[in-house]
Structures are given as structure tokens and as C-alpha cells.
Scaffold this active site. Sequence first.
Site, PDB file in Angstrom:
ATOM      1  N   GLY A  62       7.635 -11.053   3.403  1.00  0.00           N
ATOM      2  CA  GLY A  62       8.149 -10.398   4.597  1.00  0.00           C
ATOM      3  C   GLY A  62       9.611 -10.739   4.844  1.00  0.00           C
ATOM      4  CB  THR A 113       3.042  -8.105  -9.953  1.00  0.00           C
ATOM      5  OG1 THR A 113       1.626  -8.175  -9.758  1.00  0.00           O
ATOM      6  CG2 THR A 113       3.329  -7.042 -10.999  1.00  0.00           C
ATOM      7  N   GLY A 166       4.856 -13.994  -3.931  1.00  0.00           N
ATOM      8  CA  GLY A 166       4.141 -15.149  -4.472  1.00  0.00           C
ATOM      9  C   GLY A 166       4.782 -15.695  -5.735  1.00  0.00           C
ATOM     10  N   GLY A 222       5.815  -4.878  -3.169  1.00  0.00           N
ATOM     11  CA  GLY A 222       6.373  -4.914  -1.822  1.00  0.00           C
ATOM     12  C   GLY A 222       7.857  -5.231  -1.829  1.00  0.00           C
ATOM     13  CG  ASP A 238      -2.566  -9.737  -9.312  1.00  0.00           C
ATOM     14  OD1 ASP A 238      -2.780 -10.881  -9.741  1.00  0.00           O
ATOM     15  OD2 ASP A 238      -2.737  -9.402  -8.128  1.00  0.00           O
TER      16      ASP A 238
END
Length: 483
Positions: free
Chosen positions: A165, A218, A101, A191, A220
Amino acid sequence: MGNPRDTQTKLVPGAAGFVLEDVPHLTDYIPDLPSYSNPLQDNPAYSVVKQYFVNVDDTVTQKIVVHKDSPRGVHFRRAGPRQKVYFESDEVHACIVTCGGLCPGLNTVIREIVCGLHDMYGVRKILGIDGGYRGFYAKNTVTLTPKVVNDIHKRGGTILGTSRGGHDKSKIVDSIQDRGINQVYIIGGDGTQKGAAVIYEEIRRRGLKVAVAGIPKTIDNDIPVIDKSFGFDTAVEEAQRAINSAHVEAESTENGIGLVKLMGRYSGFIAMYATLASRDVDCCLIPESPFYLEGSGGLYEFIEKRLKENGHMVIVIAEGAGQDLLSESLQSTDQQDASGNKLLQDVGLWMSDKIKEHFAKKKMLITLKYIDPTYMIRAIPSNASDNVYCTLLAHSAVHGAMAGYTGFTVGPVNGRHAYIPFPRINEKQNKVVITDRMWARLLSSTNQPSFLNPRDIADAKKEKQPATGLLDGENCKDKKVSS
């Protein structure tokens, strides 16, 4: 996949309980690799620096709060330039890829990797991989120069594009090998870093002289070991706008409620820090702290109490909070996105509807405004603090790759940048500890109930403390030790 022993952290023991969790080096599997003098010693920009090169024995301790009888504990290799490098400037063919993201600061990291390689080490061949991991084998590359990336730090998003992915290790390493790439800089979250570890293992299995460096991303702030991830400060700062708007709306009407949903799939750091920074929030709900709606001590009771006291209130909820309650009232789903993350129900909309339904039944008039600033926050450029942080991360990664280190992630540990083995970054997620003082500060600020029963509190205290707790000597017990 290569030898499974390769995936284990390389531990180097020392005196008084010292343990170095070291990162791999190209010489671990390529013997007699030649080294060269670092070109930085002739760089006029660094001529006045008293001690620019990092000593080979410099390490960074994972824990700085210790008892007088504590062992020295776990250390990581300190980041920074070395006197010897294992790549000549004209042989370097680097590539950069962004995955997952969006996050404030992505373009800054890209810019500083390019400019760091070019200006500090004289590297001229740098490629951008378009569209995440699958771009290695499915899309064209972008040539990156200081001129191309000059002002990209002023934009949000990533100029290289991104995706989730698409991780086919054989195709990716085939592309790296076919293109003659020998330094790979991978920017992404947990990931992505797991994928980077697999790419490193395949490169090592093939015996390629290719350095793989990860830059953790990230929004978060859920990556362990490091102090924080880039973009987090910007996200907390931007979240204030949404909270301020919710507060204005709420206090401008009788029984006004402002409900703000912030990012935080598994970790509530953005919601917690934004709440503490705002001081206008009456209740903060995060994934780590369960809550309930009905009955004595529940959320509905607290909302009603606060409305009677103040005439308005502001609620901040992280996207991963209350998912157990949603599963009870909505059809549960086990769907995942391309990165393997569980697709969450929209807790903000659900909470908004539930609050309206509750007070409609009680025939109590409320005005609720729901704000979801998620994509507005993700898409903005990084602020000044994050820009500086991104520069340090990028330069640390460049110095590490040039020095021959590979299979590592960079990040600050107790304020000092270090090289951290992929297994340590990938072993778990960083989460808010609700028995910690920071969460207690939030409860004191909002005066909200903890929503925990005594059994929940006891269970939380029994949970293993995060890496920032005092060293108990157990976390090194089962790992491979090598000299």
C-alpha cells in the site's frame, strides 16, 4: 489522472496480421527531445560483441505455436541496448523502490540495476527508496553505489525495505519532481505494477522527462505474458526441502501423513512444479482445481486408499486452495491487506484438523505432520538460475529507460526479453490451466483423482485459454490502433 486514452496500449499494425503492442516513449509527449550516442559503443567489455545493439524493428512474438494459416499475431518490442539514448550519463538521477512481499532475488535485481547503470552507462546518481511506495514521501533515501550493493545478492529480503500500500500518486510524483529524479525502477507484483502505471500516467500528464520501468516480482508466478517471474525457481527448489521432510516423517510411521502448505494465493504454480519435481507427493491441491472431502471420489476416500496401499502419503496444498470449503465451515471474512489482496484463512491448519477429525471418527490411527515453510522460502537468497535471470531483467530495464522508453515492464516472452506495456501485465492473473498437459502430467505422477465432476471439466474447457494459446485474432479487436 491524465487522458484516459493514454492508458490504452499503443498498437502498431503490420502485414499478415502482425500487431506490435508497443510501449510508450518519452518523445510521445516531449517533442524534439535530443538523443545521444550510446556510451556502450566505447565500452571495451562489449567491443568483441558482433551485434550488441538491438535493431529498432526487432520484436518478440507472443505465440510461437501457430498453424500454417495463422496470422503473425501479437508482438512486443525486443529488450536490449539501442544505438541512441535519450539521457546523458551525468544527467541521470535514478531511483529504485521495492514493494509488496519478499521474494528471492530482490537484492540481486537492485544490485544489477545499480551496477548496470554505473558500469555500462556511467551513471553516478542512484537512490534507493526506503520502505516501498510510501518511502517516496515518508522516509529518507539511501545512496546506492556498486560498493554499497557489492554482496547484497547473497542475502535474502531487500536492503531497501518494503511495504504494502502507501500509494499516493501525487505525493510520489511530487517527490520525484522535487528530487530531480528522471528514471524510476519499480520492483513488485501485480499491485505494484498497477501503481507504477498510475505513476507513469501522472508523470506523463505533467510532461516530465522521467522514465518509469517495472520489474515484475511475484513468487507465485501469477503475472501474465512473461514466461515466469524471478524467485520462482528458487521457491520451487526450496519447497523440496519441506516436501522431503514431510516424506521422511510420513514413511517413518504407520499411516503417516505429511501435509505441506506452499504459497499460491490464486495460482498453484509453486505447488504444481514442486510436486512434479519431488515425485514423493501423492496429492496436490491448488486454487484452480476444486476438490471435495466427503463421499465417493473425495479426498478422504483417496487418503484412506493410499494409506492402505503404501502405509503413508504426502499432500501438498497451495494456500489459496479449498477456500470455498473453509468459508462453509468457518466464519467467512472479506478483509484485505494493504495491497488489496483478500486475507485468506489458513487452509493448511484447517485441512490438518479436518483429516485428524475424520480418521478419529473412523477409529483409524494416523500420524499427521503439518509443515508450513512459507516465510522460510520467501526469505532466502536466490539460487544461481534466478541470479542470472535477475541480471537479465535488471539490464533490460536499464537499457529501456536509457533508450527513452517508459511505462513498461520487462520480462522474457518465449525466451526473449521484451518490453511489455503496463496494461498487458495488469489486465489479469496467470493461472494454472487444469485442462492443460502440465496438470495432466501432475495427475499422472501422483495418480490422484481430478476431484472434478463431468460438468466441472466441461466448464474448464470452455474457459478462454491463456495468452500462450493459439492466436485466434480476437484479442486485438477492441484495442486502440495507432501508427
